[in-house]
Design a protein around this motif. Structure first.
Motif, PDB file in Angstrom:
ATOM      1  N   LYS A 189       0.821  -1.208   0.000  1.00  0.00           N
ATOM      2  CA  LYS A 189       0.000   0.000   0.000  1.00  0.00           C
ATOM      3  C   LYS A 189       0.860   1.264   0.000  1.00  0.00           C
ATOM      4  CE  LYS A 189      -4.065  -1.746   2.517  1.00  0.00           C
ATOM      5  NZ  LYS A 189      -4.855  -1.569   3.766  1.00  0.00           N
ATOM      6  N   SER A 190       1.979   1.215   0.701  1.00  0.00           N
ATOM      7  CA  SER A 190       2.829   2.407   0.810  1.00  0.00           C
ATOM      8  C   SER A 190       3.395   2.818  -0.539  1.00  0.00           C
ATOM      9  CB  SER A 190       3.978   2.157   1.799  1.00  0.00           C
ATOM     10  OG  SER A 190       4.970   1.304   1.237  1.00  0.00           O
ATOM     11  N   GLU A 191       3.381   1.906  -1.491  1.00  0.00           N
ATOM     12  CA  GLU A 191       3.881   2.186  -2.832  1.00  0.00           C
ATOM     13  C   GLU A 191       2.766   2.605  -3.778  1.00  0.00           C
ATOM     14  OE1 GLU A 191       5.648  -1.571  -3.602  1.00  0.00           O
ATOM     15  OE2 GLU A 191       7.384  -1.223  -2.311  1.00  0.00           O
ATOM     16  N   LYS A 192       1.526   2.689  -3.261  1.00  0.00           N
ATOM     17  CA  LYS A 192       0.373   3.067  -4.083  1.00  0.00           C
ATOM     18  C   LYS A 192      -0.338   4.232  -3.409  1.00  0.00           C
ATOM     19  CE  LYS A 192      -0.228  -1.762  -5.425  1.00  0.00           C
ATOM     20  NZ  LYS A 192      -1.086  -2.972  -5.328  1.00  0.00           N
ATOM     21  N   VAL A 193      -0.089   5.420  -3.901  1.00  0.00           N
ATOM     22  CA  VAL A 193      -0.605   6.630  -3.269  1.00  0.00           C
ATOM     23  C   VAL A 193      -2.130   6.636  -3.189  1.00  0.00           C
ATOM     24  CG1 VAL A 193      -0.771   9.136  -3.506  1.00  0.00           C
ATOM     25  CG2 VAL A 193       1.408   7.999  -3.930  1.00  0.00           C
TER      26      VAL A 193
END
Length: 287
Positions: A189-193
């Motif tokens: 998730k942290s890589e998908k704004v």
């Protein structure tokens, strides 16, 4: 060790052309299902039902997770988006209903009640979590704890069926594995704004952010570049990797001392993907 083939068995109920063409489905609950199968396979009387129980529980979990993917509002005007939303609702209902049929057909009526009560408990936990999120009364630590609690609740329903000292071990090992699973998901998730509101990163940043940053975090349509800048500033991905590393080490230490040794070795293999994930090249952030 018995041949584990529950994901293949589940495909019969999951892989429908219409669903795959028009909408996305959640990931198969691999770790929790393999754990349940491993423990039930060692049970003196339930070992013969380990595949069935693992299958129906995974289908229920996929049903619950599919419903979680349905948007809260129904403002999608474009036909494709509306169809995807409708199919998620119908698919979630269908997956959940399969456990009734399969267990009833096998004469496992008592387990229908056990799982049905667990579904109610899962939904209650989700409502509590959503209320705290809506009221902005959640810490980053509590977000992880409650996410783990939601994901383990369905499988914890089998605690009463476990034998002797295995009952306590089942709960503890399930929690440890699911914590690793949740952290793995949060790294993604942290890589998908676009998923920033439903993530550990949001609560981590919200606790430390300036007033202006908090205001921007709560916008319905925030600037993705500003969100990414905040994630970099507060080292979201890096800290998640550190948390996962600590959780995996804790899991391995527990399993290495587990009795019986045979079960511990089997579960170490189940957890091997966590180690492999940590050893892969990391996306560049601030590290």
């Amino acid at each position: 060790m018995n041949c584990y083939r529950i994901p293949e068995m589940a495909k019969k109920y999951i892989e429908y052309d219409m669903i795959q063409k028009h909408t996305e489905l959640p990931l198969f609950p691999e770790f929790r299902t393999r754990l349940l199968y491993a423990f039930l396979s060692k049970h003196s009387t339930l070992s013969g039902h380990s595949e069935l129980f693992g299958l129906v529980t995974s289908l229920v979990q996929i049903g619950l997770d599919t419903h979680d993917m349905v948007s809260v509002t129904n403002q999608a005007k474009e036909m494709r988006a509306a169809r995807s939303r409708q199919l998620k609702v119908l698919a979630g209902d269908y997956f959940s209903s399969r456990f009734y049929f399969l267990l009833a057909h096998a004469g496992q009526i008592e387990l229908i009640g056990v799982i049905s009560r667990a579904i109610c408990d899962v939904n209650r936990l989700k409502i509590n979590l959503y209320q705290l999120m809506k009221q902005l009364k959640l810490s980053a630590e509590d977000y992880i704890k409650q996410s783990v609690e939601v994901k383990t609740q369905l499988y914890l329903a089998f605690s009463k069926l476990m034998e002797g000292t295995v009952r306590r071990k089942w709960s503890e090992i399930l929690q440890l594995f699911t914590c690793c699973e949740v952290l793995l998901l949060e790294i993604s998730k942290s890589e998908k704004v676009q998923q920033h509101r439903e993530s550990w990163g949001f609560w981590h940043v919200f606790q430390q952010a300036t007033k202006e940053e908090r205001r921007h975090l709560q916008l319905d349509d925030p600037d993705p570049s500003k969100i990414r800048a905040m994630w970099l500033k507060y080292k979201v991905t890096t800290q998640l990797y550190q948390m996962l590393d600590a959780a995996v080490k804790q899991l391995q230490e527990y399993l290495q001392s587990l009795e019986p040794k045979e079960l511990g070795k089997e579960l170490l293999l189940v957890g091997e993907p966590f180690k492999l994930y940590l050893s892969r090249p990391k996306a560049s952030e601030e590290i």
